[in-house]
Design a protein around this motif. Structure first.
Motif, PDB file in Angstrom:
ATOM      1  N   GLY A  87      33.090  43.602  20.974  1.00  0.00           N
ATOM      2  CA  GLY A  87      32.622  42.575  21.885  1.00  0.00           C
ATOM      3  C   GLY A  87      33.635  41.465  22.047  1.00  0.00           C
ATOM      4  N   LEU A  88      33.565  40.847  23.206  1.00  0.00           N
ATOM      5  CA  LEU A  88      34.441  39.729  23.525  1.00  0.00           C
ATOM      6  C   LEU A  88      33.566  38.651  24.152  1.00  0.00           C
ATOM      7  N   ASN A  89      33.775  37.402  23.738  1.00  0.00           N
ATOM      8  CA  ASN A  89      33.032  36.293  24.341  1.00  0.00           C
ATOM      9  C   ASN A  89      34.002  35.134  24.531  1.00  0.00           C
ATOM     10  N   ALA A  90      34.041  34.582  25.704  1.00  0.00           N
ATOM     11  CA  ALA A  90      34.939  33.453  25.948  1.00  0.00           C
ATOM     12  C   ALA A  90      34.362  32.597  27.060  1.00  0.00           C
ATOM     13  N   TYR A  91      34.753  31.330  27.037  1.00  0.00           N
ATOM     14  CA  TYR A  91      34.275  30.401  28.075  1.00  0.00           C
ATOM     15  C   TYR A  91      35.323  29.316  28.294  1.00  0.00           C
ATOM     16  N   HIS A  92      35.541  28.952  29.540  1.00  0.00           N
ATOM     17  CA  HIS A  92      36.337  27.763  29.854  1.00  0.00           C
ATOM     18  C   HIS A  92      35.696  27.100  31.073  1.00  0.00           C
ATOM     19  N   PRO A  93      35.523  25.762  31.033  1.00  0.00           N
ATOM     20  CA  PRO A  93      34.803  25.113  32.138  1.00  0.00           C
ATOM     21  C   PRO A  93      35.467  25.296  33.496  1.00  0.00           C
ATOM     22  N   TRP A  97      39.107  33.589  36.395  1.00  0.00           N
ATOM     23  CA  TRP A  97      38.662  34.978  36.557  1.00  0.00           C
ATOM     24  C   TRP A  97      39.071  35.842  35.362  1.00  0.00           C
ATOM     25  N   GLN A  98      40.250  35.548  34.794  1.00  0.00           N
ATOM     26  CA  GLN A  98      40.764  36.421  33.738  1.00  0.00           C
ATOM     27  C   GLN A  98      39.788  36.579  32.572  1.00  0.00           C
ATOM     28  N   ILE A  99      39.057  35.491  32.273  1.00  0.00           N
ATOM     29  CA  ILE A  99      38.074  35.582  31.191  1.00  0.00           C
ATOM     30  C   ILE A  99      37.013  36.627  31.542  1.00  0.00           C
ATOM     31  N   ASP A 100      36.507  36.540  32.766  1.00  0.00           N
ATOM     32  CA  ASP A 100      35.483  37.510  33.174  1.00  0.00           C
ATOM     33  C   ASP A 100      36.037  38.934  33.147  1.00  0.00           C
ATOM     34  N   GLN A 101      37.273  39.054  33.657  1.00  0.00           N
ATOM     35  CA  GLN A 101      37.885  40.391  33.682  1.00  0.00           C
ATOM     36  C   GLN A 101      37.991  40.973  32.265  1.00  0.00           C
ATOM     37  N   ASP A 102      38.470  40.155  31.328  1.00  0.00           N
ATOM     38  CA  ASP A 102      38.646  40.643  29.947  1.00  0.00           C
ATOM     39  C   ASP A 102      37.306  41.030  29.324  1.00  0.00           C
ATOM     40  N   VAL A 103      36.304  40.186  29.556  1.00  0.00           N
ATOM     41  CA  VAL A 103      34.977  40.458  28.967  1.00  0.00           C
ATOM     42  C   VAL A 103      34.386  41.736  29.572  1.00  0.00           C
ATOM     43  N   ILE A 104      34.544  41.886  30.882  1.00  0.00           N
ATOM     44  CA  ILE A 104      34.011  43.096  31.534  1.00  0.00           C
ATOM     45  C   ILE A 104      34.743  44.346  31.025  1.00  0.00           C
ATOM     46  N   ASP A 105      36.061  44.228  30.865  1.00  0.00           N
ATOM     47  CA  ASP A 105      36.833  45.386  30.373  1.00  0.00           C
ATOM     48  C   ASP A 105      36.325  45.858  29.015  1.00  0.00           C
ATOM     49  N   VAL A 106      36.098  44.901  28.099  1.00  0.00           N
ATOM     50  CA  VAL A 106      35.693  45.286  26.740  1.00  0.00           C
ATOM     51  C   VAL A 106      34.189  45.556  26.651  1.00  0.00           C
ATOM     52  N   ALA A 144      28.790  31.382  30.052  1.00  0.00           N
ATOM     53  CA  ALA A 144      29.781  32.462  29.912  1.00  0.00           C
ATOM     54  C   ALA A 144      29.201  33.645  30.700  1.00  0.00           C
ATOM     55  N   MET A 145      29.388  33.598  32.038  1.00  0.00           N
ATOM     56  CA  MET A 145      28.635  34.488  32.930  1.00  0.00           C
ATOM     57  C   MET A 145      28.815  35.958  32.591  1.00  0.00           C
ATOM     58  N   ALA A 146      30.076  36.358  32.454  1.00  0.00           N
ATOM     59  CA  ALA A 146      30.334  37.787  32.239  1.00  0.00           C
ATOM     60  C   ALA A 146      29.774  38.237  30.893  1.00  0.00           C
ATOM     61  N   PHE A 147      29.844  37.365  29.896  1.00  0.00           N
ATOM     62  CA  PHE A 147      29.328  37.733  28.575  1.00  0.00           C
ATOM     63  C   PHE A 147      27.827  37.996  28.641  1.00  0.00           C
TER      64      PHE A 147
END
Ligand SMILES: NC(=O)c1ccc[n+]([C@@H]2O[C@H](COP(=O)([O-])OP(=O)(O)OC[C@H]3O[C@@H](n4cnc5c(N)ncnc54)[C@H](OP(=O)(O)O)[C@@H]3O)[C@@H](O)[C@H]2O)c1
Length: 251
Positions: A87-93, A97-106, A144-147
């Motif tokens: 699992g991957l979880n990340a957030y930045h205010p 997009w890269q955060i969402d991309q990484d979370v979706i990938d994993v 953290a939408m994608a998470f």
């Protein structure tokens, strides 16, 4: 001679996976551990039996996942349990997009691929259990939408696999572990309702042994999860923003 019970764990470097591995090994289960960085398992492997197998896999590389499962499957002679704890979880205010991309990938692509392949192997052998460590965060959206969305995806994906197991009358259990927060976060100054890792791992294994399909760990997170579902949007949203504002500078 009776064959040894065997288990494969994806995401073996996580503290939770390591505790699960120790408890399973204590019960005599032979393990195959999967992690992108086998060096990070050094201390753990010292505490596990010599017949423990290790396999390096980056779950972003979906072709690699198949090779890793097949290799462990062959060496272990099949698996009674496949536990997916990546699992991957990340957030930045600023919401890059890269955060969402990484979370979706994993959490979505890699997760689905690992579960799909494990299910295929379990189907071929006609027995066993597929389990994933999921999160109560999937019951609603969050900052953290994608998470949050990925955790809902995981639940629905597992439910779909479970339906196929029933439809095909396979002796396969598919378990969705709805995890709340545990004491990993205690170091970050949060103290609300956190349970120590050994207790969390023990409850997970107890639920899996009972063949539960979807269960909360620790049990009281069922209450939180139910409350999240019932809260009207204007209360739920306010709660989320307040929390994130507090951490804004740290993100
Ligand atoms: N911590 C909590 O309080 C909590 C609460 C609810 C639910 N959960 C859920 O529990 C699961 C595990 O959480 P955790 O806290 O144990 O997280 P963690 O310590 O960060 O572990 C995540 C695991 O996923 C692996 N992973 C990440 N990216 C990967 C990649 N590209 N390829 C292969 N493996 C990869 C990590 O390997 P590396 O370390 O080598 O990158 C690590 O072993 C997640 O699904 C999480 O959502 C956790």
């Amino acid at each position: 001679m009776t064959a040894k019970t065997t288990a494969i764990i994806f995401g073996a470097s996580s503290a939770l996976s390591q505790e699960l591995a120790r408890q399973l090994a204590n019960e005599g289960v032979r393990l195959g551990l999967i992690s992108p960085d086998l060096d990070s398992l050094g201390d753990l492997t010292q505490q596990l039996p010599d017949d423990t197998l290790l396999q390096a896999v980056n779950i972003n590389d979906i072709d690699d996942i198949a090779a890793a499962i097949d290799s462990l499957w062959q060496q272990l002679g099949g698996a009674h349990l496949v536990l997916v704890n990546t699992g991957l979880n990340a957030y930045h205010p600023s919401l890059p997009w890269q955060i969402d991309q990484d979370v979706i990938d994993v959490n979505v692509v890699g997760f689905a691929k690992a579960c799909h392949l494990a299910f295929e192997r379990l189907r071929e052998q006609s027995y066993g259990q597929l389990a994933a460590i999921n999160s109560v965060s999937g019951v609603r959206g969050g900052p953290a939408m994608a998470f949050h969305a990925s955790k809902a995806f995981a639940s629905n994906y597992l439910e779909g696999l479970r339906m196929h197991a029933q439809r095909l009358k396979l002796g396969i259990t598919v378990s969705d572990v709805q995890l709340g927060q545990f004491d990993k976060f205690a170091q970050q100054g949060r103290t609300f309702w956190l349970s120590p890792l050994p207790v969390v791992a023990k409850q997970i294994l107890a639920g899996l042994k009972k063949g539960k399909q979807k269960f909360h760990v620790t049990k009281r997170w069922w209450l939180v999860s139910t409350m999240f579902k019932l809260l009207p949007g204007y209360i739920y949203n306010t709660r989320r923003w307040k929390k994130k504002d507090k951490n804004k500078d740290k993100a």
